[in-house]
Structure formats: structure tokens, C-alpha cells
Design a protein around this motif. Sequence first.
Motif, mmCIF file in Angstrom:
data_model
loop_
_atom_site.group_PDB
_atom_site.id
_atom_site.type_symbol
_atom_site.label_atom_id
_atom_site.label_comp_id
_atom_site.label_asym_id
_atom_site.label_seq_id
_atom_site.Cartn_x
_atom_site.Cartn_y
_atom_site.Cartn_z
ATOM 1 N N LEU A 303 0.858 -1.174 0.078
ATOM 2 C CA LEU A 303 0.028 0.000 0.091
ATOM 3 C C LEU A 303 0.744 1.250 0.096
ATOM 4 O O LEU A 303 1.930 1.349 0.613
ATOM 5 N N GLY A 304 0.263 2.364 -0.595
ATOM 6 C CA GLY A 304 0.925 3.718 -0.376
ATOM 7 C C GLY A 304 0.537 4.265 1.007
ATOM 8 O O GLY A 304 -0.600 4.410 0.966
ATOM 9 N N VAL A 305 1.358 4.453 1.678
ATOM 10 C CA VAL A 305 1.090 5.074 3.158
ATOM 11 C C VAL A 305 1.324 6.478 3.257
ATOM 12 O O VAL A 305 2.615 7.036 2.878
ATOM 13 N N VAL A 306 0.648 7.216 3.993
ATOM 14 C CA VAL A 306 0.702 8.434 4.435
ATOM 15 C C VAL A 306 0.672 8.610 5.946
ATOM 16 O O VAL A 306 -0.170 7.890 6.556
ATOM 17 N N ALA A 307 1.488 9.054 6.400
ATOM 18 C CA ALA A 307 1.791 9.009 7.804
ATOM 19 C C ALA A 307 2.658 10.405 8.446
ATOM 20 O O ALA A 307 3.171 11.192 7.471
ATOM 21 N N PHE A 308 2.835 10.606 9.306
ATOM 22 C CA PHE A 308 3.594 11.672 10.013
ATOM 23 C C PHE A 308 5.075 11.196 10.285
ATOM 24 O O PHE A 308 5.319 9.991 10.341
#
Length: 397
Positions: A303-308
Motif C-alpha cells: 500500500l501507499g502509506v501516508v503518515a507523520f
Amino acid sequence: MSTAPLSIALISETFPPEINGVANTLGRLAQGLRARGHRLQLVRPRQDSEQNRPSSEQLLLTRGWPVPGYPGLQWGQAARHKLLRHWRLRRPDVVYIATEGPLGLSALRAARRLRIPVVSGFHTNFQLYTRHYGFGLLARALTGYLRWFHNRCRMTLVPSLSQQQELQRRGFERLELLARGVDAQLFHPIKRSAELRQGWGLEDDDIAVLHVGRLAAEKNLGLLVASFRALQAAHPRRRLQLILVGDGPARASLQQQLPDARFCGLQRGEALAAHYASGDLFLFPSLSETFGNVVLEAQASGLGVVAFDQAAAAQHIRHGHSGVLAGAGDEQGFIAAAQWLLADRENLRRARLNARQHAAQQGWDAIVERFEQLLRSALLPAANGLPGGAGILLKRE
């Protein structure tokens, strides 16, 4: 350093089959230690399904009380006298304490009384949770208690560099890094399910926006809602579906805010792996993690992950290559990062491919080996003089 098998007592208030990051990590570590020939005694509260289960040499069970706001989790009852009795008969070489509640505190006191080396793990940012449950004024006191607790151990194991730096700044001593791994065979893109996606109302070219985790205030789920709404506004002609895997006290509120989202509840094993792999984009807005196992699980699933830019994401995501990052607390930056991933199909395709390649190399074997080395180092004569050491005079607890 000796390679003889160790006798290890592991103390925790949570353990599989309970579903949370701490239980998952401890289950993997325990399994790995046993596979390497070590003798393990697990000390934990009885779970709901085993109220009549007796204790044994390998499993010492205690009473537990529910944790408010956390159904299924418990505080373990203090068991100092029971531990003293058991450990005098079968003395462990080293004690590992994973949780700092009444059970963990009693284990610390019993081990110090018997001069058994103690290693602790900092698994949960409880001091950050207080502000989300109306107890913000207790944060300083709780931080003080946690510092006192961990500084009385030979060492404290932390899962990320950002956590190590934060705790050092707050006066925690003798911190060692013990990262986390992922089962890259279980969490694998091959588990993608066309049938599951069809059940979500999605075709091959549609986008499943996934979130996996506890649905609770400390997970910053308001940003999850805002991010998904921003993605929908930016792509009005694309079919986007928000998929939430997990449960918790915020579920009812989220269902009101997101009537079109799919709430899949708790998932385990192969079913969880299929949910991950059937997604496309993973949103992880939490700012309260010591690590965040779900980041690696999502990466391993392709998956393409978006996070801090903290905890697991800081260690395992290369911005713009194997995912996207936002500065800690920068909510507009988080939304912009998610939008960038969907702005071009190649952005998401490349991030997904690179995420899988990276996560496939983050197995548990090396983590367990490192854990064993750290436990052995607590036995070295050079450690004498540290709290919990065998060569110092201890006052009675």
C-alpha cells in the motif's frame, strides 16, 4: 558472550490473542525466544476466555480489571508475593517487563528484592493518552511515574529513534533501540481479493482508502475524516471508498460522520491480510504511537502509506519513494501528502512497489536476535552498579 539458554520471565498485561500492537509484538518475541531454545515464563492476567485456566510453570496467571475506555484490555493485579514465591523456587535469569501497571510494578519490586536483572520495554505512550480522555492534568505525574519506573531497570527498550530521543529529553536513562518486524509472508500483495473489493463496491481502477487500528480519540481520527473528504473533493470523478478495519469507542461517532464508509470491525490473520492487500492507499494520522506496527503491515501488503514523520514511518518510509510523510502535527501537510499520492497514478504505483520491497526485508528473526542479545547484556558483570543489578545494595521495596 554465553550462548546457553536463558530462563526469562516476561510480564505483560496484554498478550495474543488480544489484538493490539503490544500483544502482537510480545507474541512474536515470545515465539522467537522459544524457537531459539530459551525457557520462557509468561506472567499476565487471565483473559475472558480462560477464567478457569490454571497457572503452570510456563504461564503464571493473575487477576485483572478492565481498563476504562478499552474493552478487552485489563490492568493486571499486583502479584509481588506470588512472584517472590515462584521466583525463589524457579529463579529466572532475567525479567522483561512490558507494561507499567500494577502487575508490572509488583514484578519490578519482586525482581529487585531477589536481585534479578530487569529489562523493561516502553511500548505505549500512556502519558499522551491522558489528554484525550479528560485527564490532561495527570500527564506530568504519569510521565514522572514512567521515568521512575524505567530508570530502576537495567535498560529500557524503545521501538524507534524518535521515541528514544523524546524519552532522553525527558530524563529516561539507559535506552536501547529494539525495532519491530513484520511477517512479510502473511502480509503480502498476493492476498489481494477481488471478491472483497467487489463487496466494497469497487472495480479494479477504483481506490480503496484504508485505515487499520483502534477507533479511539488518541488515534487522531478527525484528520482521517478530513483527509478522506479532501481526497474526494480533489477527485470527484474517481470512485474512492474509505475502509476502516478495527473497533473502539469512537466507532459510533465515525459512522455518523462517515455514513458511506465501510466499517469491517476487528480482523485477524489471513482475513486481516486480505483486507490490507485489497486496499490501495493507507492513511495513518496517529501522533501517539511508540512505533505503529500497522505501517509496516501496510507496506508489506503493497500500500501507499501516508503518515507523520515519526516512529515507524520515520524509520521505514522514504518520502516520495516508498510512501509520503508530513511533519509531526502538520495536518495540512498530511492532507497534501495524500493528495500528491493520488495526483498521478505513477506516484501511487511506485510508492506501493517500493514499500513492498522495503518491508519484505524487515523480518522478525533479526529483531528476536537483537532482543536476545540485549537480555544477555543485562547479565554481564559490567552491568553491576546499575539499578536492578546483582552487585549493588538495594533498599527494601
